[in-house]
Scaffold this motif. Sequence first.
Motif, PDB file in Angstrom:
ATOM      1  N   ARG B  63       1.789  11.553   5.852  1.00 38.35           N
ATOM      2  CA  ARG B  63       2.591  11.067   4.873  1.00 38.35           C
ATOM      3  C   ARG B  63       1.854  10.153   3.788  1.00 38.35           C
ATOM      4  O   ARG B  63       2.497   9.593   2.837  1.00 38.35           O
ATOM      5  N   ALA B  64       0.547  10.125   3.918  1.00 38.09           N
ATOM      6  CA  ALA B  64      -0.067   9.378   2.828  1.00 38.09           C
ATOM      7  C   ALA B  64      -1.496   9.883   2.934  1.00 38.09           C
ATOM      8  O   ALA B  64      -2.198  10.238   4.122  1.00 38.09           O
ATOM      9  N   VAL B  65      -2.217   9.531   1.784  1.00 37.88           N
ATOM     10  CA  VAL B  65      -3.707   9.980   1.519  1.00 37.88           C
ATOM     11  C   VAL B  65      -4.348   9.111   0.441  1.00 37.88           C
ATOM     12  O   VAL B  65      -3.367   8.787  -0.583  1.00 37.88           O
ATOM     13  N   GLU B  66      -5.231   8.488   0.669  1.00 39.89           N
ATOM     14  CA  GLU B  66      -6.157   7.910  -0.496  1.00 39.89           C
ATOM     15  C   GLU B  66      -6.581   8.810  -1.433  1.00 39.89           C
ATOM     16  O   GLU B  66      -6.878   9.946  -1.307  1.00 39.89           O
ATOM     17  N   PRO B  68      -8.595   8.529  -5.746  1.00 42.17           N
ATOM     18  CA  PRO B  68      -9.380   7.840  -6.419  1.00 42.17           C
ATOM     19  C   PRO B  68      -8.630   6.571  -6.908  1.00 42.17           C
ATOM     20  O   PRO B  68      -7.499   6.717  -7.863  1.00 42.17           O
ATOM     21  N   ALA B  69      -8.957   5.152  -6.627  1.00 41.94           N
ATOM     22  CA  ALA B  69      -8.199   4.028  -7.127  1.00 41.94           C
ATOM     23  C   ALA B  69      -6.571   4.236  -6.849  1.00 41.94           C
ATOM     24  O   ALA B  69      -6.015   3.571  -7.791  1.00 41.94           O
ATOM     25  N   GLY B  70      -6.313   4.863  -5.774  1.00 46.56           N
ATOM     26  CA  GLY B  70      -4.771   4.921  -5.612  1.00 46.56           C
ATOM     27  C   GLY B  70      -4.450   5.580  -4.304  1.00 46.56           C
ATOM     28  O   GLY B  70      -5.300   5.852  -3.512  1.00 46.56           O
ATOM     29  N   MET B  71      -3.171   6.058  -4.173  1.00 37.67           N
ATOM     30  CA  MET B  71      -2.803   6.762  -2.919  1.00 37.67           C
ATOM     31  C   MET B  71      -1.754   7.460  -3.261  1.00 37.67           C
ATOM     32  O   MET B  71      -0.763   7.173  -4.170  1.00 37.67           O
ATOM     33  N   ILE B  75       6.645   9.599   2.108  1.00 44.09           N
ATOM     34  CA  ILE B  75       7.273   8.843   3.464  1.00 44.09           C
ATOM     35  C   ILE B  75       8.632   9.491   3.619  1.00 44.09           C
ATOM     36  O   ILE B  75       9.123   9.897   4.753  1.00 44.09           O
ATOM     37  N   GLY B 220      -0.915   2.921  -7.153  1.00 45.22           N
ATOM     38  CA  GLY B 220      -2.132   2.233  -7.227  1.00 45.22           C
ATOM     39  C   GLY B 220      -2.746   2.184  -8.682  1.00 45.22           C
ATOM     40  O   GLY B 220      -2.211   2.356  -9.497  1.00 45.22           O
ATOM     41  N   THR B 269       1.245  -1.204  -4.083  1.00 44.42           N
ATOM     42  CA  THR B 269       0.301  -0.768  -3.152  1.00 44.42           C
ATOM     43  C   THR B 269      -0.599  -1.751  -2.943  1.00 44.42           C
ATOM     44  O   THR B 269      -1.234  -1.869  -1.850  1.00 44.42           O
ATOM     45  N   PHE B 272      -0.572  -3.570   0.589  1.00 44.56           N
ATOM     46  CA  PHE B 272      -1.200  -2.884   1.685  1.00 44.56           C
ATOM     47  C   PHE B 272      -2.695  -3.512   1.928  1.00 44.56           C
ATOM     48  O   PHE B 272      -3.033  -3.401   2.676  1.00 44.56           O
ATOM     49  N   VAL B 273      -3.370  -3.656   0.543  1.00 43.53           N
ATOM     50  CA  VAL B 273      -4.638  -4.000   0.664  1.00 43.53           C
ATOM     51  C   VAL B 273      -4.877  -5.558   0.933  1.00 43.53           C
ATOM     52  O   VAL B 273      -5.904  -6.154   1.705  1.00 43.53           O
TER      53      VAL B 273
END
Lengths: 262, 318
Positions: B63-66, B68-71, B75, B220, B269, B272-273
């Motif tokens: 459902r998610a993947v990183e 570059p500088a985002g994701m 969902i 992101g 986003t 999340f971090v």
Amino acid sequence: MGKVKTLGDKRRFSATLVQQQQMNHDVYRMVLSAPEIAAMIKPGQFLQLKTGRLMDPLLRRPISIADADDGEGTLQLVYRVVGEGTKYLAGLQQGAEIDILGPLGNGFTLQGERPLIVGGGMGIAPLLYLVRALCPKPVDVLLAGREASELFWIKLFAERCQAVHVTTDDGSLGTKGNALALLPQLLAQGQYDMLYTCGPDPMMEAVAKEAAKHGVPCQVSLERYMACGIGACLSCSCGAKDGSRKKVCTDGPVFWAEEVML
Amino acid sequence: MSKVDSRLAVNLAGLQLNSPVMTASGTFGFGLEFRDFLDLNRVGAVMVKGTTLAPRAGNSGQRAVETPAGMLNCIGLENPGVDKFLNETLPQLREYDTQVIVNIAGATEDEYARLAEKLTVPGVAALELNISCPNVKQGGIAFGTCPESASGVVRAVRNATDKLVITKLSPNVTDIVAMAKATVEAGSDILSLINTLIGMKIDIDRRRPVLGNVIGGLSGPAIRPVAVRMVYQVAQAVDVPIIGMGGIMTTEDALEFILAGASAVAIGTGNFVEPELAERMADELSAYLDKTGTASITELIGAALPERQTREGGGCTC
């Protein structure tokens, strides 16, 4: 502007890298000084590590706890380098500071007088700390890997376990085959009253089925891709057998085998 | 550790916020998940997870993947349904001094209207219409990429509630200004922009898309310049307040959106971090006002817009 160390969060800490050791071609073990986390963390819980600067890699990396020593205030993390985030971790030198969220999730339920532990691949990592917590109960462990170099764990478990059983897919160490090559005969001896497992889903599914056949309660520890680790993003959501959804990060990662669909 | 700073208060069409920093829907759960990390009383508003009439299980597969500088995420609007929200979550959220904004999603205009009726209760400050979710088969972005269908949803909700109506716009359109104008004309009190940009990632070893749903929404810092541009364009075209969002990670990022015309911002986003970000950003905005000798955050809203610059250049004080 913002500075991590000055934050008063209950679950965000700055840990210091004490030692980094390469275990095989792509697996590393790091020792961190993190007294606050070491004092709190239970086997099966995990941490979210910031791996680099703010923007890239962006997301934290969930890493399980291979050991914690409250007295020393240290944690041990054993991780495999799979991408940019873990590559960053492997490149850190002694004294480096790591921004950590944790402890996160729910750990294993410590019960039974004669537990058996079954670990596969990197899923073995959180089970080492579990063994420490189960001591002085006599614990047997079954470690399954693809080949011998994955099973550097043996000596670490040997210090703490009654018996260490080993299987490898290619037969380079122990019994040839997967965990199921040994598990049925171990369970048939009938002495175990609790089973814990962590590893690839198909392995855990088979292990749980075998445990159920022998009437032994079983806990599984799941691994899923997760962005936040704190129950917000729902990336790691999995199906429960009652039809509801469970978050692997905050409802797990440890579940009773009969709770979740593997 | 820190107190409410009245210089940060903003009022969006009657929505009174003690901080211009809110948390975006889908990135902050129902707020309660973050109690260990920040003081919810210091979050301007919590925009809760997209809520539907019936519970939804969401999409299967990864459902998610990183990126570059985002994701990317797909969902698929997993949520416990509006009744559970009203009975179990809202009473707990009401204990905090933060505004509760409920993001709603339906497959038909009628579903949006029924959600709006159910949510017209004390403790809900506003409804945010999710007409831009890229991850559901029915409704969602289908409503958000066509001015006529978007207007239909807004009107249906407008007629069903006296709560403030916020429309969350999709960036996946050719003309964001046309979407903004149409949804304001249909009765939106406030606009949120932007939702995620549609994207995808392919696993070159498996030679397959990474995400279970194949495509997902990109969020992101990677999307921030797109979002700032859209806020800047829309702010010049409509008279309703804008909530700016899209890749905000730092206080400087938030200031960009405010200067581009946003009256408030939402962290997505970034939650999340750095789960405490919304609270810390309020403190840092106070410090920025101190440093620059600015009396109130409202002075900065739209300060980078060309119209405003001309006015100031001409010495007009209005």
